[in-house]
Structures are given as C-alpha cells and as structure tokens.
Scaffold this motif. Structure first.
Motif, short mmCIF file in Angstrom:
data_model
loop_
_atom_site.label_atom_id
_atom_site.label_comp_id
_atom_site.label_asym_id
_atom_site.label_seq_id
_atom_site.Cartn_x
_atom_site.Cartn_y
_atom_site.Cartn_z
N GLY A 1 -14.82 -21.25 -30.62
CA GLY A 1 -14.82 -22.72 -30.56
C GLY A 1 -15.86 -23.30 -31.50
O GLY A 1 -15.60 -24.27 -32.22
N CYS B 1 -11.22 -23.98 -23.87
CA CYS B 1 -11.39 -23.37 -25.18
C CYS B 1 -10.67 -22.02 -25.28
O CYS B 1 -11.04 -21.17 -26.08
CB CYS B 1 -12.86 -23.26 -25.55
SG CYS B 1 -13.75 -21.95 -24.72
N MET C 1 -15.52 -24.63 -22.53
CA MET C 1 -16.69 -24.67 -23.39
C MET C 1 -17.48 -25.92 -23.01
O MET C 1 -16.91 -27.00 -22.85
CB MET C 1 -16.24 -24.76 -24.85
CG MET C 1 -17.36 -24.85 -25.84
SD MET C 1 -16.70 -24.67 -27.54
CE MET C 1 -16.23 -26.35 -27.91
N PHE D 1 -12.68 -31.07 -31.32
CA PHE D 1 -12.36 -29.68 -31.00
C PHE D 1 -10.95 -29.57 -30.42
O PHE D 1 -10.15 -28.71 -30.81
CB PHE D 1 -13.39 -29.13 -30.01
CG PHE D 1 -13.04 -27.77 -29.50
CD1 PHE D 1 -13.22 -26.65 -30.32
CD2 PHE D 1 -12.48 -27.58 -28.24
CE1 PHE D 1 -12.87 -25.39 -29.87
CE2 PHE D 1 -12.13 -26.32 -27.80
CZ PHE D 1 -12.32 -25.23 -28.61
N SER E 1 -8.22 -27.20 -31.92
CA SER E 1 -8.03 -25.91 -31.25
C SER E 1 -6.60 -25.76 -30.74
O SER E 1 -6.11 -24.66 -30.58
CB SER E 1 -8.99 -25.78 -30.07
OG SER E 1 -8.61 -26.69 -29.05
#
Lengths: 466, 475
Positions: A269, A429, A439, A458, A462
C-alpha cells in the motif's frame, strides 16, 4: 450498497424500496449485526421522504448506529443486559445532526458490552459474525456496525472508537472506518466507556461516504466541554493527489506479533502511494511499547467510574425482589454485567484505589503524555503515519475468549492513536488468506482532510473496496 | 458550663452553601428554583445522570465562588480542576459526585470572628465547588420508613464548600464563625438562606487526648452548636469511664438533638478521586481583577465606615451591619434624619429588640416609618415612650406613624397644661411634697409619675421635672 447507489436506487424505485430491501437483508442475515431494529419508524420516514421529498446532505440515506449512541425512543442497551429496556428520552448530538440532514435510522447495532472488547464477543446478545467467514469475528467493539455495512448492504453506520473499536472491525470486515481527532465530534449522548479516549466515528464502503458522514457529525457542541470548533468540509478535500504528502512509517508498529501477510500488504500500500508521488521515511515512536498498558489502566479506571451509575434504580434491569439498597444494586450489577465488564470495573477500581493511584493511574497519564509527544514530534517532520490497523486478519470466534491478555494485545496498533488523540482511518488494503485487512493512516490533530485525501487516493489506485 | 478551655476542644467545619440564586444548576440548564415545585420536575438528562449526558460548567457559579473566596481573603488558584468522588448512594445518580480535590478554586483565607477571649482569626483551608446530590424523602423517620423516595430536583445544584482549619475552640465560637460567614455571603448576594438546604455543615471535633470525630448532616446554625455540645458531653462521659475515643463519622439527628455512629475509620470510603475527564482544566486568572472590582462593601468594612462616617459606637455599628438589610435600613434612615446617633440607638436597641421579640426581620418595618418617628422625636412632637408605642403598634397592628399618633392622641402636650397638672398633683399629695422638702429624693419620682399619669404619658418628662422642681422650691 454505497451512498450513491442508494441514491440512484431511491430515484429509480423509491426510498421505501431501499429501506425495505435492507430490512430483508438484515432479517435473512446470520451476522447478528443488530440488537434493535427501528423498522416501523424507518419505513414511515422513508415513505415520508418519497411523498414530501427530503432535505439535507443525507436525505433518505439509511444509517445504522452502534447501540451505545443514545436515540430518543429507540432502546439503547450498549450490548448489556443491565440496560435492557432502557429507552433514552433524548438524542445524542450526532443523532440530532443525522436527523437534521435527513438520514433514516434503521436500527442499533451489536457491540461488545459497553464497548469493552475487540471482537464483539462480549455482547450480551451474542457475537457478530464476519461477513467473509461466518466462523470468524467481525472485530470490535463496533462489530455490528461494520458487519451491517460490509455484509448487509447498509450504506453508512456509526461506531465509537476508544482504543480501535471503529478501525478494528473496519479492518476485519474490509470497509473504511475513521476515528476522528478527540474533540472533533461531540460525545453528548454517547454512553461512556472511557471518556478521555473515545470518539464517535463513521463507517462506509468507501472514503467518499466516510467523508460525507463526517461532514454531518463533526462540529462544535456546547454540551460537550471537550468539543472543539475545528470542522472542515471533508468531501471537498477528496482529490486524487498525494504528491505533497510525506509519509512516516513507524517501525514499532511492524514489530513482533504482526502477521507477515499483513505486513506485506501494508508495505504494498505504501508503495502505491509512493508511486503516486508521496515520499516516505522510516520514523520511530519510542514510547509505543508502553501504550497498551497505559491505555488499559486509563480506560478501565474511567470505566469503573462511568459504569457506577448502572444500579437498576432509574432505568434498565430490575430484579423481581427488592431488598435494601446495597443488596439490590449489588445483585443487579452481579446479574446485569458480563464477565469482561466486571473484570475491567474491578481492575479500574483497583487502579484508582488509595495507595495505588500514583503507581498506576498517574503513571499511565505520564506515559500518555510521552506517547502524545512522540506523535507530535513525528508529525512535525511527516504529514501522515502509515501502519497496519490490526496485527492479523479476523480470528475465529472463541479463539481468544479464554485469554483476555492475548485479546488485549490485538489493540497494540490502535490504542496509541487514542492516547495521542490524533485522527486515524483504516482503509482496506488487500486480503490475507481470503480475509480482508486494513491499512491505518494517522494524521495530525484535526487534519482529517489530509488522511481522507491520502486514503481516497489509495482507494482509487489500489482497486480494493467493498 | 458544659466545657472549659482545659478540655482542649478543637473544631473544624466544612460548610456547604447552596448557590440557589443562580439561573441554572452547576452543570446543566435546569432551574434551581425548585423549592416549591413538585418532586422531579426540575431535571434533565445531565442532572439525572442518564447514560451519555455530559456536564457543562456554569460560568456564573464560578464567578460567585470566586467572589466568596476573595471575600474570605483566599488565594485563587491559577488553574482549577474538577474531580470525581466515587461512592455508591441512592441519592447520587451517576455513582460519583463531581467535586474538587487537588487544585480547588481557592486556598488559605481567614475570617474575623468574635471568639473566646475577643476577636480571633479563623483560617480557611480551602474553598471548592461541587454538585449537590438528590434528596431522599422518607415516610416518617428514616429508621422506620419502609422505603426511600428520591427527588432529583436538588441533584446538580451548585454547592460551595468552605473548609476551615481546626481553629475553633468552642461550639459558641463555631456558631459565631457561621454567623460571620453567613453575613459575608448575604452581602455577596450569592444565596438565599431562608430556603431549605441552603446551608449544611459537617463538623470535626476532638477533645484533648481523643481522636477526631466527624459529625455530618447538620442543617442549621443552632444545630451546629447543639451537635457540638452533645459531642463534648458524650466524649467527656466516655473519657471519664476510661473508654478511648476512636476516629469515626457520626450522623446528627436534628429532631432528637443527638449524634449516632455512621461508620468507623475502618469503614471509611475510599473515594478514588480522579480528574473528571468530561470537564477541562479551568484557568480563572484573567477574571480575578474584574471580579474583585465587582465585590460589594463587606460587613467588616461597612462597620468601620459607619463608625467613622456616622460617629456611632462600634457596638451599634456591629449590630446594624450584622444584617445587610438592617444596614441598608440604617443608611436610608440616617440620610433623612439629621442625627445618626439617634437613628443608630433607635434602630439597634429599640427596633431590633422589638423585631427579635416578635421573631420578625427588618422587612416587616418600612424605613419611611422610622424616619417619621425619629423626625417627630427630634422636633419634640412626641415623647420617647410614645415613639416606642408607635413602633409596637406598627408591628402588631400595622398603620403609619402620623395616623397612629392621631388615633392614639400621642402628640406631646403643651407646657401650660403640664403646669396645671403639676399644680394639681402638688395639691393632692401633700405628704409626698413634705417628704421631698425633707430631702427624700424618691418623693420627686413619685410626683413625676403622678403627673405623667394625669397626662397619659404624653408630657415631656424633662419639662415635668423642671416644672415640679420650680413649683416645689418656690412654694
């Protein structure tokens, strides 16, 4: 179902349909996420929205509330037998805010008794099951709220976080959960476990909905003396950009007891954020290893006093026979509190006793000051800290019930944040052994905007979300 | 005499004063004016201690306690903290009382008191703020009542606790201390002591060689003196029988006038004090000067001013300033009647005596009546005897001075009428006249009495005396 999906469906069909479908999900579900459903009122409210339209940032959006948040006219038990039958005559500040913005309260979610737990196994109403694996815990103490969002289609929910109680179930159930800065959200109407540590926090499937819910519940409330006027418009902070963000990675949070798979996922991450232009440095929070002990002493001490009011005299559990005052209230407490609550009340009482106060409580407060200084110092050099939320993915129901200390150790990465009072968000994550993990992104006091933006970026990159 | 100096009496008091004149309770918006209300009508989630409710400090209560602390010559702490005092009792809805412990609002003051052997300074150890518990109500006496009822109207009222050093040496001195304290509080206008539960006292007392005994729940000024006297006799009796006095807490039964054991040292509570996490530390430095500037003239200063400004005796000044309204009354009268000495005498000696005799306070007597009476006295329109009669009539039957004078025919009579009465009396009492001439002075008193009787007390005694002497000497 996230907020925009709920909105779309309400437009295509009706708000009543949206609410009805949720109750179908909940009633069929094996998760045991709810203690009380407010079905009649919620449907009535939904029909009113369909008929008259609604105003507010959360108009027509169904929400689930942890059962330690006072709701006028809806039974509020804190997951305890001792509060069975207690219907608050007033709304918590956050509930007033939700109602004002048009949200529809669908029910009260299951939780560890008085929020004392990491797995929702101490609830008088039985454990909440993990939507990814029914044999595993959903995390705690706000396990019901997280499971309702992750497994029953509820778009948003509120929990409370005293030592990780929002972030842990968010991590275990693969959703987003935020613990705001101490003082950002009014605690008025939140049934206290440990006043100096806890905050009400939002759950949702994605960062945007968490920011939307935070917009509604944050803000100064004169009825909470620890409340601060530091609110921002969080939804406006959500940009897909972390090029200015300096990340600190505290080595103490990747220490002993952290699952290798979890560690790897979090490093992956961090790498994603690095690729997006964020910079990262290794840092140290040297007093982290004393956090857990200090946290439990402070929380239990405060709890021993907070829970003194539950004597069965004015509300809640009542036994058939009435003896003299001391006998009656002793019996009500003996019968109404579960084992973990009794353990914490006894330990807290001991820690505050004459002759031990200096040795335990006062010392814990000193540790707390040191932990806070660690965070202040670290967050001078970097903007956010990133760690695993939980050391491991969801464990089996019953796996740790015989060993309270092992369970307390699960909070090792979340409690320092409550001691420091800083904000922290848990975002999904990845998966370890098919179980979701989170996370943790920690920020400066009242810098929710930046951790939300980091989490949002993120999440966009992700591809992990619920 | 139930006690003497050699008994080695040491007394300290903890005085709880309810700030019942505030607009709200200490931590919530409920009205403190519940004294005539139905039970449990002045409550909210905060003062009922409902789960989730939080305290918010009443700013006016803090201003008031700082006033009190300054008036008691205390040092105000830079930062003050609230603590939880944890114990279980049915009148305590949260299972703890929000009070103070370390860092109270103020420490180290003193009050001047008329004590044993003259004026003494009683040291104040600390002044702090706390919330009042609810009130337990019993059917009949507590011992025989089958149940307790709880009235939460009182719950959360602001209480000031004034703690003295163990400086008091007798029950009488304790009473004097309370009078002085009450006097100061009255001047500060922070409480109405006529209301139930406005002032409650815990007293600590020890005799030479004995342990400290705490007597709780004394709710009247008189009760303090009585409870302490009871304790002295009880402790001396035990000592005489060779029984050692050990530390304990006792309960004062106001009705029976006795103390009974509540708990021994071993049974003392461990209150597990810790800082109230729902309130933040309070700094009051920036307000102290402003509050000091708003303080009214206090009893001691006013007494000194009265002596200087009006040249009245210290005794009269003390009596008059011992009640705020009496002092105001005096100043109103003195501003209209050009003889402060006369006003002071009539107010402190005569009027106060008549009021005390009837159990009334000064509000029963309008100042304008006193002004009229004294003006008539000054211009010799009425006699002193008539003035007393007018005062009594106003208190007993009502009415105003001019009307009473008219109705009762109290206007002083002319000298020529007195002269004829004198002549008549001399004629009717030859024996007494002879006695006087033979040097018996008492005879003159008898003759004067006869003249006053004939004039129905409306003659000026000075004139009667003068005329009698003239007549008796020249015939």
């Amino acid at each position: 179902m996230n907020v925009s999906e709920a909105r779309k469906r309400a437009e295509d069909e009706s708000t009543e349909e949206v609410v009805m479908s949720l109750f179908d999900n909940i009633e069929k579900s094996e998760l045991n996420a709810f203690i009380t459903l407010a079905k009649e009122n919620a449907l009535k409210e939904a029909r009113r929205v369909d008929r008259d339209g609604a105003k507010g940032a959360l108009r027509g959006i169904p929400i689930a509330l942890k059962d330690c948040i006072s709701t006028k006219g809806i039974e509020t038990t804190c997951g305890s037998k001792i509060l069975k039958g207690y219907v608050p005559p007033y709304d918590a500040h956050v509930v007033e805010r939700l109602r004002a913005e048009g949200a529809i309260i669908i029910g009260k979610t299951n939780m560890d008794e008085f929020a004392m737990g990491t797995s929702t196994e101490t609830s008088h109403f039985g454990p909440v099951k993990n939507p990814y694996d029914l044999s595993r815990v959903a995390g705690g103490s706000s396990g019901g709220s997280a499971a309702a969002v992750a497994g029953e289609g509820v778009p948003i929910a509120l929990g409370s976080d005293t030592g990780g109680s929002v972030r842990c179930p968010a991590s275990f159930c693969g959703i987003v959960g935020l613990k705001p800065t101490y003082g950002l959200v009014s605690r008025y109407g939140l049934i206290a476990y440990a006043n100096s540590l806890e905050q009400i926090g939002p759950f949702a499937c994605n960062v945007e909905d968490v920011a939307l819910l935070l917009d509604v519940i944050a803000g100064y409330d004169p009825r909470d003396s620890t409340s601060m006027d530091k609110k921002c418009e969080y939804t406006k902070e959500l940009r897909d950009d972390v090029s200015d963000v300096k990340i600190g990675v505290p080595k103490e949070f990747f220490g002993e007891g952290i699952d290798e798979g979890v560690e790897k996922a979090v490093w992956d991450g961090i790498k994603i954020l690095e690729d997006m232009g964020a910079s990262y440095t290794d840092i140290s929070l040297p007093h982290t290893r004393y956090s857990l002990a200090a946290y439990y002493i402070i929380a239990m001490s405060e709890a021993s006093s907070n829970l003194a009011r539950f004597d069965g005299l004015r509300y809640g559990l009542r036994l058939e026979k009435d003896e003299d005052w001391h006998t009656t209230f002793s019996e009500i407490r003996a019968c109404g509190f579960g084992e973990e609550v009794k353990r914490r009340v006894l330990l807290g009482t001991y820690a505050l006793s004459a002759g031990y106060y200096g040795k335990y409580y006062l010392k814990a407060l000193k540790v707390r000051t040191l932990v806070k200084r660690d965070f202040d110092a670290a967050l001078k050099d970097v903007d956010v800290l990133i760690t695993p939320t939980m050391p491991f993915p969801a464990f089996k129901i019953g796996e740790k019930t015989d060993d309270p200390l092992a369970l307390y150790l699960a909070d090792v990465n979340t409690v320092p944040i409550n001691l420091a009072g800083v904000p922290s968000i848990s975002v999904p994550c990845g998966f370890v052994r098919d179980l979701p993990i989170g996370m943790q992104i920690i920020g400066r006091h009242f810098d929710e905007g930046r951790i939300l933006r980091t989490a949002y970026t993120f999440e966009q990159r992700s591809g992990v979300s619920c | 005499m139930k006690y003497k100096e050699s008994d080695g009496i040491v007394i300290g008091l903890e005085v709880h004063v309810q700030l019942n004149k505030l607009n709200s309770k200490l931590f919530c918006g409920c009205s403190p004016r519940y004294h005539d209300a139905e039970p449990n009508t002045h409550t909210c989630p905060v003062c009922l201690g409902l789960p989730g409710a939080l305290p918010v400090l009443n700013e006016d209560a803090i201003v008031n306690i700082i006033k009190v602390a300054l008036a008691l010559n205390c040092k105000i702490e830079k930062q003050t903290l609230f603590y939880r005092k944890n114990y279980y009792y049915p009148d305590l809805p949260k299972g703890f009382q929000i009070s103070q412990y370390d860092y109270p609002i103020a420490i180290g003051g003193k009050i001047k008191v008329n004590g044993m052997g003259g004026e003494r300074h009683i040291r104040i150890k600390r002044v702090h703020m706390e919330e009042d518990p609810a009130r337990l109500v019993h059917k009949g006496p507590i011992e025989s009542s089958r149940y307790s009822l709880i009235d939460y109207n009182r719950s959360g009222m602001a209480l000031i606790e004034v703690v003295t050093e163990p400086d008091l040496r007798s029950p009488k001195e304790a009473r004097e201390f309370l009078n002085a304290l009450r006097n100061i509080l009255e001047y500060l206008d922070v409480f109405d002591d006529s209301l139930d539960g406005a002032l409650r006292v815990d007293a600590n007392i020890s005799l030479a060689g004995g342990a400290r005994i705490e007597v709780k729940n004394i709710s009247s000024y008189k009760g303090v003196e009585k409870a302490l006297l009871f304790e002295i006799v009880r402790q001396k009796n035990l000592a005489r029988r060779g029984i050692k006095i050990t530390q304990e807490t006792r309960h004062y039964d106001e009705k029976r006038g006795v103390t009974t054991s509540l708990r021994t040292k071993e049974e003392e509570h461990d209150y597990r004090y810790f800082p109230e996490p729902d309130l933040v530390p309070l700094g009051v430095c920036n307000r102290i000067d402003e509050i000091r500037g708003s303080l009214p003239e206090l009893p001691d200063i006013r007494r000194q001013r009265f002596v200087q400004q009006y040249e009245i005796s210290d005794y009269h000044a003390k009596v008059i300033t011992s009640e705020l309204r009496l002092a105001d009354f005096f100043e109103t009268v003195a501003s209209e009647v050009d003889n402060p000495l006369l006003s002071a005498t009539w107010i402190a000696d005569v009027l106060k005596g008549e009021l005390n005799y009837r159990g009334l306070d000064i509000t029963a007597f309008p100042p304008k009546h006193m002004i009229q009476i004294l003006q008539m006295l000054r211009s010799k329109k009425i006699t002193e005897k008539s003035a007393v009669q007018i005062i009594r009539t106003i208190l007993d039957e009502g009415g105003a001075p001019p009307e009473i004078v008219k109705r009762k025919g109290l206007l002083k009579i002319e000298e020529n009428i007195i002269a004829s009465a004198v002549a008549e009396v001399i004629k009717e009492n030859p024996a007494a006249v002879q006695d006087f001439r033979n040097g018996k002075n008492e005879a003159l008193h008898f003759l004067m009495g006869q003249v006053m009787k004939k004039t129905h007390g409306r003659a000026d005694p000075n004139i009667v005396n003068k005329l009698l002497r003239e007549k008796l000497q020249c015939t």
